[in-house]
Motif scaffolding. Structure first.
Motif, PDB file in Angstrom:
ATOM      1  N   UNK A  51       0.827  -1.202   0.000  1.00  0.00           N
ATOM      2  CA  UNK A  51       0.000   0.000   0.000  1.00  0.00           C
ATOM      3  C   UNK A  51       0.870   1.263   0.000  1.00  0.00           C
ATOM      4  N   UNK A  52       2.082   1.202   0.581  1.00  0.00           N
ATOM      5  CA  UNK A  52       2.956   2.381   0.599  1.00  0.00           C
ATOM      6  C   UNK A  52       3.335   2.791  -0.831  1.00  0.00           C
ATOM      7  N   UNK A  53       3.626   1.801  -1.674  1.00  0.00           N
ATOM      8  CA  UNK A  53       3.959   2.106  -3.067  1.00  0.00           C
ATOM      9  C   UNK A  53       2.740   2.686  -3.772  1.00  0.00           C
ATOM     10  N   UNK A  54       1.571   2.099  -3.515  1.00  0.00           N
ATOM     11  CA  UNK A  54       0.342   2.616  -4.124  1.00  0.00           C
ATOM     12  C   UNK A  54       0.134   4.087  -3.744  1.00  0.00           C
ATOM     13  N   UNK A  55       0.324   4.403  -2.467  1.00  0.00           N
ATOM     14  CA  UNK A  55       0.118   5.783  -2.014  1.00  0.00           C
ATOM     15  C   UNK A  55       1.098   6.736  -2.687  1.00  0.00           C
ATOM     16  N   UNK A  56       2.349   6.296  -2.865  1.00  0.00           N
ATOM     17  CA  UNK A  56       3.331   7.146  -3.540  1.00  0.00           C
ATOM     18  C   UNK A  56       2.972   7.334  -5.008  1.00  0.00           C
ATOM     19  N   UNK A  57       2.526   6.272  -5.658  1.00  0.00           N
ATOM     20  CA  UNK A  57       2.107   6.377  -7.053  1.00  0.00           C
ATOM     21  C   UNK A  57       0.884   7.287  -7.191  1.00  0.00           C
ATOM     22  N   UNK A  58      -0.019   7.176  -6.251  1.00  0.00           N
ATOM     23  CA  UNK A  58      -1.214   8.020  -6.268  1.00  0.00           C
ATOM     24  C   UNK A  58      -0.826   9.495  -6.146  1.00  0.00           C
ATOM     25  N   UNK A  59       0.092   9.781  -5.234  1.00  0.00           N
ATOM     26  CA  UNK A  59       0.569  11.155  -5.078  1.00  0.00           C
ATOM     27  C   UNK A  59       1.280  11.629  -6.343  1.00  0.00           C
ATOM     28  N   UNK A  60       2.059  10.725  -6.952  1.00  0.00           N
ATOM     29  CA  UNK A  60       2.780  11.080  -8.181  1.00  0.00           C
ATOM     30  C   UNK A  60       1.808  11.430  -9.297  1.00  0.00           C
ATOM     31  N   UNK A  61       0.736  10.653  -9.452  1.00  0.00           N
ATOM     32  CA  UNK A  61      -0.236  10.928 -10.509  1.00  0.00           C
ATOM     33  C   UNK A  61      -0.918  12.277 -10.267  1.00  0.00           C
ATOM     34  N   UNK A  62      -1.200  12.606  -9.008  1.00  0.00           N
ATOM     35  CA  UNK A  62      -1.779  13.927  -8.706  1.00  0.00           C
ATOM     36  C   UNK A  62      -0.821  15.049  -9.101  1.00  0.00           C
ATOM     37  N   UNK A 136      -7.881  -4.399  -0.903  1.00  0.00           N
ATOM     38  CA  UNK A 136      -8.368  -3.755   0.311  1.00  0.00           C
ATOM     39  C   UNK A 136      -9.539  -4.544   0.861  1.00  0.00           C
ATOM     40  N   UNK A 137      -9.723  -4.480   2.158  1.00  0.00           N
ATOM     41  CA  UNK A 137     -10.853  -5.169   2.777  1.00  0.00           C
ATOM     42  C   UNK A 137     -12.171  -4.554   2.335  1.00  0.00           C
ATOM     43  N   UNK A 138     -12.143  -3.279   1.992  1.00  0.00           N
ATOM     44  CA  UNK A 138     -13.357  -2.605   1.536  1.00  0.00           C
ATOM     45  C   UNK A 138     -13.208  -2.272   0.057  1.00  0.00           C
ATOM     46  N   UNK A 139     -13.919  -3.005  -0.824  1.00  0.00           N
ATOM     47  CA  UNK A 139     -13.833  -2.743  -2.267  1.00  0.00           C
ATOM     48  C   UNK A 139     -14.146  -1.281  -2.574  1.00  0.00           C
ATOM     49  N   UNK A 140     -13.342  -0.697  -3.454  1.00  0.00           N
ATOM     50  CA  UNK A 140     -13.554   0.694  -3.829  1.00  0.00           C
ATOM     51  C   UNK A 140     -12.957   1.676  -2.853  1.00  0.00           C
ATOM     52  N   UNK A 141     -12.268   1.148  -1.806  1.00  0.00           N
ATOM     53  CA  UNK A 141     -11.675   2.032  -0.799  1.00  0.00           C
ATOM     54  C   UNK A 141     -10.617   2.932  -1.422  1.00  0.00           C
ATOM     55  N   UNK A 142      -9.871   2.378  -2.387  1.00  0.00           N
ATOM     56  CA  UNK A 142      -8.833   3.160  -3.066  1.00  0.00           C
ATOM     57  C   UNK A 142      -9.080   3.086  -4.566  1.00  0.00           C
ATOM     58  N   UNK A 143      -9.058   4.228  -5.199  1.00  0.00           N
ATOM     59  CA  UNK A 143      -9.378   4.300  -6.631  1.00  0.00           C
ATOM     60  C   UNK A 143      -8.259   3.689  -7.470  1.00  0.00           C
ATOM     61  N   UNK A 144      -8.631   3.148  -8.626  1.00  0.00           N
ATOM     62  CA  UNK A 144      -7.651   2.642  -9.574  1.00  0.00           C
ATOM     63  C   UNK A 144      -6.905   3.815 -10.217  1.00  0.00           C
ATOM     64  N   UNK A 145      -5.583   3.681 -10.310  1.00  0.00           N
ATOM     65  CA  UNK A 145      -4.757   4.690 -10.966  1.00  0.00           C
ATOM     66  C   UNK A 145      -4.629   4.302 -12.437  1.00  0.00           C
ATOM     67  N   UNK A 146      -5.084   5.159 -13.324  1.00  0.00           N
ATOM     68  CA  UNK A 146      -5.125   4.812 -14.743  1.00  0.00           C
ATOM     69  C   UNK A 146      -3.933   5.399 -15.505  1.00  0.00           C
TER      70      UNK A 146
END
Length: 621
Positions: A51-62, A136-146
């Motif tokens: 999840x740490x990599x996902x969060x960094x990628x998410x920030x990068x896309x923003x 994630x335990x909750x589907x849709x909790x984190x958006x797909x990065x396209x």
């Protein structure tokens, strides 16, 4: 399924391959390169631990979104230096944040589970684009990065090209100098490989890269940066060119599999070999050396020259114990610049970093080393180099060892390259004495022509136990030319106490302060030509024009190994020590072009660039 979106045609590796059927596995493994290469997009679902990599990628896309929304500020012709009026500070902060995330991602992906698996390398390296989600335990909790790859590459190439063009006049403060631009883009390339956007090492034109390095403000930087998009579409014309490009790109991205793991050792080879359509007998239970030997043999059968750097004696030359160390682009250890690379994949060029090669030479395991019982050296013949001399010194005798290294070194330190012999000295001082005592450096003095009183020097490092085993068994040491790749080697031949046999002890190399180290290939007729051309360099430093292209050129005389030298070994070694002196290669390396000629050539390129700009209407007088 939801990650790919509705209406998509899907191929899922863990479902589409019958893991219990060896034939299906073999068939599908061979096809996976084609599957990922032709996918419109590859959807990656990261495990929860990443999840740490996902969060960094998410920030990068923003951050990328912010930069791309202000693309016009990178395309303006009116640039007069850093500006502090809005939105320039905000854009500058976003760009600097983007490259800071690139650096943090390099560390994070090295620890991430997804990036540690050998087989995920295929989908990540070959995909033209990727969508990324995270479990994630909750589907849709984190958006797909396209479209992660394309967005990141768009930003990186735009920013680096902008800095190269405008240098100190750039209105946006990107956080690095013009000279560091290529290295900054290389960091992105290693994280986000894309062969449809980037040139492979085999496709880059060294002359054009050098010219563009000196004229970055003219905007043409496709060879300097290795960009495919600005070139004509027909860059790779033949299947073999396509194969070489794919192989060098994938191996350079794989980087020896340093951070990757596989259930089966053979998959550390199959995960990239299958992408390159290498036809070999894949068996998942093969040990790593066996898998490497199979692929190396297949590459040679295909006509590719695969250089060897370390010897295991009678073991097949297809089983180089340090294959992966030479399977990706080396960065110059003695460069004063940021990540200055040596051109090409070492096992394809015979050109490597000096310190990486020295450290690799200290890893040979004498327990894996075998003396041959046949007349041939692991499947190829060795011819003897006449009038050559050998010198041997234990590495823990640093002062005397450095005499050999210095003799085999040409060029000079400059503002872009520190003293490479000084780097070797530092390595020898840092390695424990007990390790150095187990190794010797062998220096070779080789006439530049038959009967010449001038010699060039070369070196190789060999395990002492191997050398003394050979000497104690009364083998005859000599300098030779091995028949597989034509490189010069230190070898041994036995004609008594059993069948005649020949074995390679080590592969000789020469060293240059600016260019790194080179194996010493020769033709069957004994011609040696090694061009020393430092086409790397910092785009901010123009004094590399003073170096000029140089070359080591020689004609060695070859004879059958049956010709004996009756002098005792001690006498031969003492003679070689007299011949080998610091500066040997300084005197025999010649200029192929003067500094004036290089400047004249660059001036000619400048004139052509100006004419092209005027004729196209881009510039007006």
């Amino acid at each position: 399924m939801s990650l790919a979106g509705p209406g998509s045609a899907l191929w899922m590796d863990n479902i589409s391959i019958d893991q219990e059927d060896d034939e299906d596995v073999k068939k599908q493994v061979a096809a996976m390169g084609t599957i990922y290469e032709n996918a419109e997009v590859v959807a990656v679902m990261l495990p929860p631990g990443d999840v740490e990599v996902y969060e960094q990628l998410s920030e990068m896309i923003d951050v990328c979104g912010t930069i791309l929304r202000h693309r016009e500020y990178f395309e303006r012709e009116e640039q007069c230096g850093p500006r502090d009026d809005e939105p320039y500070p905000m854009i500058s902060n976003s760009v600097q944040k983007f490259f800071a995330i690139v650096d943090s991602l390099r560390e994070a992906t090295g620890k991430a589970k997804y990036w540690s698996r050998a087989w995920t390398f295929q989908e990540w390296a070959l995909a033209r684009d990727v969508d990324i989600g995270v479990e994630s335990e909750r589907p849709g909790d984190r958006a797909t990065l396209h479209h992660v790859k394309s967005v990141v590459i768009d930003v990186a190439t735009m920013v680096v090209s902008y800095k190269l063009r405008y240098a100190a006049y750039a209105g946006v403060d990107v956080g690095f100098s013009r000279g560091h631009g290529p290295a900054m883009l290389d960091r992105v390339k290693r994280l986000f490989p894309n062969e449809t956007r980037f040139l492979s090492e085999t496709e880059r034109n060294r002359q054009e890269a050098r010219t563009q390095m000196h004229f970055t403000s003219f905007g043409g930087n496709e060879q300097l940066l290795g960009l495919r998009g600005q070139l004509p579409t027909a860059v790779r014309q033949t299947p073999e060119e396509l194969f070489h490009a794919r192989l060098s790109t994938m191996l350079n991205t794989f980087r020896g599999g340093k951070d990757r793991q596989a259930t089966f050792e053979a998959d550390m080879v199959a995960c990239w070999a299958s992408m390159c359509d290498i036809d070999y007998d894949y068996k998942k239970l093969d040990k790593l050396p066996v898998a490497i030997a199979k692929v190396t043999r297949a590459l040679r059968q295909r006509g590719l020259k695969v250089y060897n750097f370390q010897s295991l004696g009678a073991t097949s030359p297809d089983a180089d114990p340090d294959f992966f160390r030479y399977s990706y682009v080396h960065v110059k250890t003695n460069s004063e610049q940021d990540q200055e690379a040596i051109f090409g994949i070492p096992f394809m060029t015979g050109h490597m970093d000096t310190c990486i090669h020295l450290l690799g030479s200290l890893r040979t395991d004498p327990d894996e080393w075998l003396l041959p019982k046949e007349t041939r050296a692991g499947g190829f013949r060795v011819a003897k180099v006449k009038e050559s001399h050998l010198a041997i010194e234990f590495l823990h005798n640093t002062k005397d060892s450095l005499v050999i290294f210095s003799a085999a070194t040409s060029g000079r330190p400059d503002i872009t390259h520190s003293d490479v012999v000084g780097k070797i000295t530092n390595i020898l001082r840092q390695i424990p004495d007990e390790v150095l005592k187990r190794h010797v450096v062998i220096g070779a003095a080789i006439p530049v022509a038959p009967g010449s009183d001038q010699s060039f020097a070369a070196w190789t490092v060999v395990t002492a136990a191997i050398l003394f085993q050979v000497l104690n068994d009364e083998w005859n040491l000599f300098i030779g030319r091995e028949g597989l790749n034509g490189t010069l080697v230190v070898a041994a031949n036995r004609k008594t106490g059993g069948p005649e046999a020949t074995v390679v002890l080590g592969y000789l190399a020469i060293t240059d302060h600016s260019c790194g180290s080179f194996l010493v290939p020769s033709t069957a007729g004994g011609q040696v030509l090694i061009v020393l051309d430092d086409t790397g360099g910092n785009a901010s430093l123009m004094d590399t024009t003073n170096i000029g292209k140089r070359a080591l050129e020689a004609k060695v005389e070859l004879e059958d190994v049956g010709t004996e030298d009756s002098r005792p070994a001690a006498a031969k070694f003492e003679e070689a020590l007299f011949v080998l002196r610091p500066g040997n290669n300084q005197t025999v390396v010649r200029q192929l072009e003067s500094a004036e000629q290089r400047r004249s050539d660059l001036g000619g390129h400048l004139g052509r660039l100006v004419r092209e700009k005027l004729e196209s209407g881009e510039w007006r007088v």
